[in-house]
Each structure stands twice: as structure tokens, then as C-alpha cells.
Design a protein around this motif. Structure first.
Motif, PDB file in Angstrom:
ATOM      1  N   THR A 126     129.041  63.204 -26.649  1.00 44.28           N
ATOM      2  CA  THR A 126     129.339  62.625 -25.344  1.00 44.28           C
ATOM      3  C   THR A 126     129.784  61.186 -25.597  1.00 44.28           C
ATOM      4  O   THR A 126     128.998  60.363 -26.060  1.00 44.28           O
ATOM      5  N   ILE A 149     131.117  66.085 -22.029  1.00 47.36           N
ATOM      6  CA  ILE A 149     130.493  67.015 -22.972  1.00 47.36           C
ATOM      7  C   ILE A 149     128.986  66.866 -22.827  1.00 47.36           C
ATOM      8  O   ILE A 149     128.439  65.777 -23.009  1.00 47.36           O
ATOM      9  N   THR A 157     126.899  72.602 -27.339  1.00 46.20           N
ATOM     10  CA  THR A 157     127.653  71.758 -26.409  1.00 46.20           C
ATOM     11  C   THR A 157     128.465  72.610 -25.444  1.00 46.20           C
ATOM     12  O   THR A 157     128.767  73.775 -25.720  1.00 46.20           O
ATOM     13  N   LYS A 159     131.630  71.828 -22.173  1.00 46.83           N
ATOM     14  CA  LYS A 159     132.365  70.886 -21.334  1.00 46.83           C
ATOM     15  C   LYS A 159     131.994  71.175 -19.888  1.00 46.83           C
ATOM     16  O   LYS A 159     132.152  72.297 -19.413  1.00 46.83           O
TER      17      LYS A 159
END
Length: 185
Positions: A126, A149, A157, A159
Motif C-alpha cells: 500500500t 491495495i 493482497t 485491489k
């Protein structure tokens, strides 16, 4: 959906009645493509689950709206936008409530998220630029969309598209933020 189901059944009947040679000619066209495919029958079922969650979420948000005297029509925003998760924070960005979709998307139980900031979902990938950009947009007090993220409980992870709506009381002061979230590719 009924027409799609009828067409698929008709295709199944047609294909099953073909002679071996003719079936061999069209068999490749009947197979799912190598691209990611979606079972059309699942769309109707998914819609039913989304509708049920939508009504539960709307009831909860209406209760919050009444308790905090929001002037914003949050129900309309929720009905008009697809989301997987809702996150309600106070002005200090502490989480007051998350929808059931939050647990499905992140792996974290609802109780774990309460009184934390959404920053616990962030990690090494991130970027600080993304954090600052979102903070700037929050301070402007206008609805916005952005992608960040985030990390699930298992540390994988994803999005996350955020659609953040500032919520105002009758004095037009921002009291809360509602994030409509969905995973994007």
C-alpha cells in the motif's frame, strides 16, 4: 434469465441428438473458452444473495441515519452502486460498523474491525502516495472513488475500489464516512 435457461436446455438437447461425426465438428465450440468463464445460472443466485444483503445493509444504514440525523440520502447511493462491503467510520475514521460482505472480502470478523481505522488493512504494497491521496480527498469533504491495495487476514493482497461518501448532519457538518468497497482486477 428464463430465456437463457431455455436456450441452454435447447442447445443441450440439440447437441445430445447429433450423430457422432456432426457432434465432433461442433464440440470445440461447445466447450468453455480458455478465458475466465462465468456460469450464467449462478448470476440469478448471486443476485438473490446480493438483494438479501442489500436489504439488511439498508435497514442498518437507515437506523444509523436516524440516530445521527444525516441529511444525505444514503439509501439511494447504496441502491445505485454495486459493492461487496460497506464500512462506516466516524469523523476520526474509526470503524463503527461493517457489513457482512466485509468479512467475506477481508477474512476479518466484524468485531475485530470495530474501533480500528481501515489502516489495519494496509501493508507493504500500500503506497504512501495512495494513503496521502485518499487523505486529501477525505479532507475535501466530497464523495470520491479511488483504488488501494489492501491485505486480507491471510496476508494476501487485493485491489479495493473505494467509493467514499461523506455523511452530513442537519447542520451540514460531516459526521461520518461511508465506504462502498469492491475488489477489482
Amino acid at each position: 434469465m428464463k430465456n437463457d435457461l431455455t436456450k441452454m436446455m435447447a442447445l443441450d438437447i440439440y447437441a445430445s441428438n447429433l450423430e457422432e461425426e456432426k457432434y465432433s465438428e461442433i464440440n470445440a465450440d461447445l466447450q468453455p473458452s480458455s478465458k475466465k468463464s462465468v456460469n450464467l445460472l449462478s448470476w440469478g443466485i448471486q443476485d438473490l444473495f446480493f438483494e438479501k444483503e442489500l436489504f439488511n445493509d439498508l435497514d442498518t444504514i437507515k437506523t444509523f441515519s436516524e440516530n445521527f440525523n444525516w441529511k444525505d440520502n444514503v439509501s439511494t447511493v447504496i441502491k445505485e452502486n454495486y459493492y461487496e462491503s460497506l464500512v462506516l467510520t466516524n469523523i476520526e475514521k474509526k470503524i463503527l460498523w461493517v457489513s457482512n460482505g466485509f468479512t467475506k472480502m477481508t477474512g476479518y470478523k466484524k468485531e475485530f474491525a470495530l474501533n480500528k481505522t481501515p489502516r489495519f488493512l494496509q501493508g507493504e504494497k500500500t503506497t504512501e502516495n495512495t494513503r496521502k491521496r485518499i487523505q486529501t480527498k477525505l479532507s475535501q469533504g466530497k464523495p470520491f472513488k479511488d483504488v488501494i491495495i489492501n491485505y486480507r487476514k491471510d496476508q494476501s493482497t487485493y485491489k479495493c475500489e473505494l467509493h467514499i461518501i461523506p455523511l452530513h448532519n442537519n447542520n451540514l457538518k460531516i459526521t461520518h464516512f461511508l465506504a462502498l468497497e469492491k475488489e477489482v482486477v
